[in-house]
Scaffold this motif. Structure first.
Motif, PDB file in Angstrom:
ATOM      1  N   UNK A  75       0.832  -1.201   0.000  1.00  0.00           N
ATOM      2  CA  UNK A  75       0.000   0.000   0.000  1.00  0.00           C
ATOM      3  C   UNK A  75       0.870   1.256   0.000  1.00  0.00           C
ATOM      4  N   UNK A  76       1.945   1.227   0.765  1.00  0.00           N
ATOM      5  CA  UNK A  76       2.820   2.394   0.882  1.00  0.00           C
ATOM      6  C   UNK A  76       3.645   2.617  -0.370  1.00  0.00           C
ATOM      7  N   UNK A  77       4.190   1.536  -0.955  1.00  0.00           N
ATOM      8  CA  UNK A  77       5.183   1.673  -2.017  1.00  0.00           C
ATOM      9  C   UNK A  77       4.705   1.162  -3.384  1.00  0.00           C
ATOM     10  N   UNK A  78       3.463   0.796  -3.501  1.00  0.00           N
ATOM     11  CA  UNK A  78       2.754   0.531  -4.745  1.00  0.00           C
ATOM     12  C   UNK A  78       3.094  -0.795  -5.394  1.00  0.00           C
ATOM     13  N   UNK A  79       4.372  -1.089  -5.638  1.00  0.00           N
ATOM     14  CA  UNK A  79       4.715  -2.288  -6.402  1.00  0.00           C
ATOM     15  C   UNK A  79       6.073  -2.805  -5.950  1.00  0.00           C
ATOM     16  N   UNK A  80       6.171  -4.140  -5.837  1.00  0.00           N
ATOM     17  CA  UNK A  80       7.416  -4.813  -5.493  1.00  0.00           C
ATOM     18  C   UNK A  80       7.566  -6.042  -6.376  1.00  0.00           C
ATOM     19  N   UNK A  81       8.792  -6.360  -6.741  1.00  0.00           N
ATOM     20  CA  UNK A  81       9.057  -7.563  -7.530  1.00  0.00           C
ATOM     21  C   UNK A  81       9.268  -8.755  -6.597  1.00  0.00           C
ATOM     22  N   UNK A  82       9.263  -9.934  -7.191  1.00  0.00           N
ATOM     23  CA  UNK A  82       9.505 -11.144  -6.400  1.00  0.00           C
ATOM     24  C   UNK A  82      10.853 -11.076  -5.696  1.00  0.00           C
ATOM     25  N   UNK A  83      11.884 -10.635  -6.414  1.00  0.00           N
ATOM     26  CA  UNK A  83      13.217 -10.560  -5.814  1.00  0.00           C
ATOM     27  C   UNK A  83      13.229  -9.624  -4.616  1.00  0.00           C
ATOM     28  N   UNK A 102      14.826 -11.663 -22.464  1.00  0.00           N
ATOM     29  CA  UNK A 102      14.642 -12.401 -21.228  1.00  0.00           C
ATOM     30  C   UNK A 102      13.216 -12.344 -20.714  1.00  0.00           C
ATOM     31  N   UNK A 103      13.057 -12.539 -19.427  1.00  0.00           N
ATOM     32  CA  UNK A 103      11.754 -12.570 -18.784  1.00  0.00           C
ATOM     33  C   UNK A 103      11.778 -11.670 -17.560  1.00  0.00           C
ATOM     34  N   UNK A 104      10.794 -10.805 -17.463  1.00  0.00           N
ATOM     35  CA  UNK A 104      10.705  -9.908 -16.312  1.00  0.00           C
ATOM     36  C   UNK A 104      10.196 -10.677 -15.100  1.00  0.00           C
ATOM     37  N   UNK A 105      10.596 -10.282 -13.900  1.00  0.00           N
ATOM     38  CA  UNK A 105      10.060 -10.934 -12.700  1.00  0.00           C
ATOM     39  C   UNK A 105       8.598 -10.572 -12.496  1.00  0.00           C
ATOM     40  N   UNK A 106       7.919 -11.344 -11.693  1.00  0.00           N
ATOM     41  CA  UNK A 106       6.551 -11.022 -11.342  1.00  0.00           C
ATOM     42  C   UNK A 106       6.533  -9.782 -10.461  1.00  0.00           C
ATOM     43  N   UNK A 107       5.583  -8.902 -10.730  1.00  0.00           N
ATOM     44  CA  UNK A 107       5.412  -7.687  -9.952  1.00  0.00           C
ATOM     45  C   UNK A 107       4.109  -7.802  -9.158  1.00  0.00           C
TER      46      UNK A 107
END
Length: 348
Positions: free
Chosen positions: A49-57, A93-98
């Motif tokens: 909620x605070x930072x909107x988006x994070x990747x799996x890594x 390549x392939x992007x990580x899941x967001x």
């Protein structure tokens, strides 16, 4: 000619079944979901909620011991609509899941804080719409800077801890009429001498002219004069060549200020990451001082010695929220570091 084509049904597996949007916000479903949440799940919802988006890594390095363990739990949270996910297209390549916050997760946060969902200013289409934002890479890059600090805080051999991490949105809510930093951070080092260091981050991807980056310093000088608190500005750039150009523009901007001491500035670039295991606390920061230039890079906590005129952070006056005089509604910023293993109760 292909004689044995792949059946269409084999090209993609079935999507996991998820509650409808109407069901995900009902009191009954949210109450049922609350019994399944661990403290780490609630922490993740607040961070999203605070930072909107994070990747799996980023999620793994902040809160999980392995990618496999994280993926198993993230899939379950996705099925429960606590979080949503997307995978951007990349050329190679392939992007990580967001991952972003979903409706059930936002409803849970609102009820835990005694608020209505509309009080959070949350909309699912806007949350998942970050997938198409022109600032997606910038947001992910900024969050990656701080997720590395959180990972450093969780190491058993570290003596420091990231205690505060504000998003661009929260910074704009407090200081947006003067300046709009990409993030705010506060780091505490416990040994050998207890010290604290706070900063505003400007995460630069090279999309702006160096002189435009330099013009931002006037806003930080005005903020320091208004609040009476001098907060250093750390500027991250992608390459050492870009850093040299930006430093020239910053030096010219500082020379135009009435009091350059109001804006302590240090820079670094991604070229210094590989040798320090992606550790933002390592000796990679170069303060900008035209009168006494430093030839060596400093650690994050060593920057306090580069600006001896900065007062120690040992009073409530160092809190930027209190200094701004702005009392905001909605959830408070979450702890950057997730709950410890003892707080993570397994739930089915």
């Amino acid at each position: 000619m292909i004689t044995n084509p792949t059946p269409q049904r084999s090209l993609r597996g079935h999507q996991p079944q998820r509650p409808s949007q109407r069901t995900a916000v009902t009191s009954g479903y949210v109450a049922q979901l609350a019994t399944r949440m661990t403290e780490r799940d609630r922490w993740l919802a607040r961070v999203l909620y605070e930072h909107r988006v994070l990747t799996t890594h980023q999620i793994v390095e902040m809160a999980w011991p392995s990618v496999r363990a994280a993926n198993m739990r993230l899939l379950r949270l996705y099925r429960w609509r606590l979080i949503d996910r997307f995978q951007p297209f990349v050329t190679y390549g392939t992007a990580p899941m967001h991952y972003v916050l979903d409706l059930a997760g936002a409803s849970l946060l609102a009820r835990e804080d005694g608020l209505d969902l509309r009080d959070l200013d949350y909309r699912h289409d806007r949350a998942i719409g970050v997938a198409y934002s022109l600032h997606l890479a910038h947001t992910v890059g900024t969050n990656g800077f701080f997720s590395a600090l959180v990972a450093h805080s969780r190491r058993p051999d570290t003596s420091g801890r990231l205690t505060t991490w504000w998003s661009e949105t929260r910074c704009a809510r407090h200081f947006g009429d003067i300046v709009r930093p990409d993030a705010y951070g506060l780091w505490h080092e416990h040994s050998p001498v207890p010290t604290a260091f706070e900063w505003f981050l400007e995460f630069d991807f090279g999309s702006e002219r160096p002189d435009r980056v330099g013009r931002k310093l006037a806003g930080y000088a005005k903020l320091a004069a208004t609040t009476g608190i001098i907060t250093p500005v750390l500027i991250w750039v992608p390459t050492a060549r870009r850093e040299a150009r930006v430093r020239q523009a910053l030096a010219a901007a500082l020379a135009d200020l009435d009091d350059p001491s109001l804006v302590p500035v240090a820079t670094s670039s991604a070229d210094f990451l590989s040798g320090h295991d992606n550790d933002p606390t390592a000796a990679r920061w170069q303060p900008l001082d035209v009168r006494q230039p430093l030839t060596r890079r400093l650690r994050l906590t060593e920057l306090t010695h580069a600006w001896p005129h900065l007062p120690p952070l040992n009073s409530s006056s160092s809190d930027p929220a209190q200094a701004s005089g702005d009392v905001t509604s909605g959830p408070l910023p979450p702890s950057p570091v997730p709950p410890g293993p003892s707080d993570r109760r397994p739930q089915r």
